[in-house]
Design an enzyme around this catalytic site. Structure first.
Site, PDB file in Angstrom:
ATOM      1  N   GLU A   1      10.071  15.947  15.339  1.00 26.11           N
ATOM      2  CA  GLU A   1      10.286  15.908  13.896  1.00 26.11           C
ATOM      3  C   GLU A   1       9.327  16.863  13.183  1.00 26.11           C
ATOM      4  O   GLU A   1       8.123  16.795  13.375  1.00 26.11           O
ATOM      5  CB  GLU A   1      10.074  14.492  13.372  1.00 26.11           C
TER       6      GLU A   1
ATOM      7  N   CYS B   1      13.645  11.616   5.655  1.00 24.57           N
ATOM      8  CA  CYS B   1      13.901  11.244   7.059  1.00 24.57           C
ATOM      9  C   CYS B   1      15.386  11.359   7.404  1.00 24.57           C
ATOM     10  O   CYS B   1      15.750  11.318   8.557  1.00 24.57           O
ATOM     11  CB  CYS B   1      13.430   9.828   7.316  1.00 24.57           C
TER      12      CYS B   1
ATOM     13  N   GLY C   1       7.394   5.214   7.733  1.00 28.76           N
ATOM     14  CA  GLY C   1       6.459   6.324   7.950  1.00 28.76           C
ATOM     15  C   GLY C   1       6.742   6.965   9.289  1.00 28.76           C
ATOM     16  O   GLY C   1       7.871   6.895   9.806  1.00 28.76           O
TER      17      GLY C   1
ATOM     18  N   LYS D   1       0.840  -1.203   0.000  1.00 31.82           N
ATOM     19  CA  LYS D   1       0.000   0.000   0.000  1.00 31.82           C
ATOM     20  C   LYS D   1       0.872   1.249   0.000  1.00 31.82           C
ATOM     21  O   LYS D   1       1.596   1.510   0.972  1.00 31.82           O
ATOM     22  CB  LYS D   1      -0.932   0.032   1.220  1.00 31.82           C
TER      23      LYS D   1
ATOM     24  N   THR E   1       2.698   6.382  13.896  1.00 28.92           N
ATOM     25  CA  THR E   1       2.033   5.296  13.148  1.00 28.92           C
ATOM     26  C   THR E   1       2.757   3.986  13.396  1.00 28.92           C
ATOM     27  O   THR E   1       2.140   2.934  13.537  1.00 28.92           O
ATOM     28  CB  THR E   1       2.027   5.624  11.651  1.00 28.92           C
TER      29      THR E   1
ATOM     30  N   GLU F   1      10.766   1.586   9.701  1.00 28.66           N
ATOM     31  CA  GLU F   1      11.669   2.709   9.374  1.00 28.66           C
ATOM     32  C   GLU F   1      10.885   3.981   9.668  1.00 28.66           C
ATOM     33  O   GLU F   1       9.937   4.299   8.950  1.00 28.66           O
ATOM     34  CB  GLU F   1      12.040   2.656   7.890  1.00 28.66           C
TER      35      GLU F   1
END
Ligand code: TXE
Length: 481
Positions: free
Chosen positions: A384, A282, A226, A173, A230, A248
């Site tokens: 972040e 990231c 992500g 997805k 999450t 990750e």
């Protein structure tokens, strides 16, 4: 208005519900396509066909599987321009960046694992002449691969390639915010003769479609990239099901600049590591620590360079910075700039939304922003932001800057600038990050372990790490007497 479809059992199909979601062009701030609002039923269909396809796919030779992945890469290369344009339109990044980074890396991911699997050996231990121990590493079943919006096709293929090369089948997805290149990729897979059901691509919301992939009992492997929040939710679902999990997640990466650095190299690379992809990587260095003796010079010359970063229409050749990925994300980034001011920060340059003329008048653009005057412990330097915002802080000693660097919940990447070799090794050893660059940034050798410590993730991707993740080791000991 283009409709995107799911790719299930080798076919492009509508969502069972018949419902669709708007997909925005962030440079124009307008809906330009529709994506399937897939739900549990679509996911169950995909996992069913992936399960049925597993015996034949895992039964193919590693050469046969590699050939198919290479064929897909050939089609990515053939459609390079079309895919780059689609990526730029969908994500808001400069077309030049999509052409030079995103799409070539998607092709490289497929080729890297098409060939890596040919060399993926296992171990046998024959310590004495009576017992032979050997380890097999076999594919597991259906892998659930979920990827984010910042490097859409680049990170989508980074998971799919090793999963397929290892002999698993996949239900993948992409982010609902940037689905287009995954849709175009599914068409290439059909053209390349990817066997039906081997790869299935489902579009939809993370909380509904993504969640359905995670909680389904027949996806024993979950690979996710992500946000850290999450990642926590996914782990909470997957852990009690004893699924193998690769996470990750986010980062708040330190960029440490010592006075004995190659100043011009550190300066120019730091502009890139701060604002590439609108700061939505990231691995970007969002906290810049500069040794006090060169701090004022660095701030001045860094701001002068940032002044020349043209924010504009992503399709224009001259554009250095495009739109951020969505309106909600633009609001999030702007809210952090407000927070920085409230925490006592000084905006040296930027700090505002940019309104362009013409086609992009309604787009989501933020000026590259540099903030000084904050301490390392404030929220702006702990959380972040994931946008074109960096802070710069001075330091006096190595111990001090290492403690600042390690002071957040994250531990993904770090950059260190010094011409002193001993110092480079010493500091790199002390900084708690999974990836460290010394006198360079974003140099990526796909053979190396990729991932973070602390709340930046669990496990590693890349090289053999990914093939070991996507296979199950079994040790067999034989008594030869
Ligand atoms: O990521 P999300 P978002 C960071 C960055 C960003 C934040 C959130 O700080 O602001 O994460 O970004 C799917 N079960 N990074 O909202 O929500 C979702 O549909 C299963 C860093 O884009 O984590 C999408 O496909 N799946 C990161 C994918 O997860 C779920 C790059 C990522 O979405 C789900 C991007 C669920 N419950 C953002 N909820 C990096 N490390 O590179 C969502 N998803």
């Amino acid at each position: 208005m283009e409709n995107i479809f799911n790719y299930i059992d080798g076919q492009l199909v509508k969502p069972v519900s018949g419902n669709y979601l708007d997909n925005y062009n962030p440079a124009e701030g307008k809906v330009y396509s529709l994506i399937p609002d897939s739900d549990k039923k679509d996911v169950e269909n995909a996992i069913d066909v992936a399960k049925r396809a597993f015996p034949d796919w895992s039964g193919l030779s590693i050469t046969e599987r590699g050939n198919i992945l290479n064929k897909v890469a050939d089609f990515i290369d053939r459609d390079h321009e079309k895919l780059a344009l689609a990526e730029s339109i969908d994500n808001g990044k400069p077309l030049k960046l999509a052409k030079s980074v995103d799409i070539p890396r998607a092709s490289a991911n497929m080729r890297f694992y098409a060939t890596a699997i040919q060399h993926f050996a296992s171990e046998a231990h024959i310590p004495d002449d009576q017992f032979i121990n050997y380890t097999t590493r076999k594919p597991v079943g259906v892998a659930g691969c979920i990827s984010p919006w910042n490097l859409p096709l680049y990170l989508f293929t980074w998971k799919i390639a090793p999963a397929l090369a290892a002999g698993n089948t996949v239900v993948a997805k992409p982010s609902e915010i940037t689905p287009m290149t995954a849709f175009l990729f599914s068409k290439l897979c059909i053209e390349a003769g990817m066997p039906k059901g081997v790869l299935n691509i489902i579009h939809g919301l993370g909380s509904k479609t993504g969640q359905a992939i995670i909680e389904h009992p027949d996806t024993p492997l979950i690979s996710f990239t992500g946000g850290t929040e999450t990642g926590k939710r996914i782990a909470a679902t997957a852990a009690p099901m004893f699924k193998k999990l690769s996470l990750e997640l986010g980062g708040k990466n330190p960029n440490i600049i010592f006075a004995d650095c190659d100043f011009d190299q550190a300066l120019s690379t730091s502009v890139m590591s701060s604002f590439a992809n609108q700061g939505q990587i990231c691995l970007c260095g969002s906290r810049i620590f500069v040794e006090r003796t060169i701090y004022d010079r660095f701030v001045k010359e860094f701001v002068d360079k940032v002044e020349n970063l043209t924010v504009g229409d992503p399709l224009e050749e001259t554009t250095k910075m495009g739109a951020v990925v969505s309106e909600p994300h633009m609001e999030k980034v702007l809210s952090y700039i407000d927070l920085a001011k409230k925490e006592g920060g000084k905006v040296e340059i930027g700090g505002n939304q940019i309104k362009l003329e013409g086609r992009c008048a309604e787009g989501y653009f933020i000026a590259p922003t540099v903030i000084t005057g904050l301490n390392h412990a404030c929220r702006t330097n702990q959380e972040e932001i994931f946008g074109p915002v960096v802070t710069i802080m001075p330091f006096d000693s190595e111990e001090e800057v290492v403690s600042y660097a390690n002071s957040t919940a994250y531990g993904l990447a770090a950059t260190i600038w010094t011409e002193n070799l001993k110092k480079a090794h010493r500091v790199a050893d002390k900084v708690k990050s999974g990836i460290i660059w010394v006198n360079c940034w974003l140099v990526r050798d796909l053979r190396t372990p990729f991932g973070g410590m602390k709340q930046s993730g669990v496990g590693r991707e890349g090289g053999w790490e990914a093939l070991r993740f996507f296979t199950e080791p079994k040790n067999i000991c034989i008594n030869t007497k």
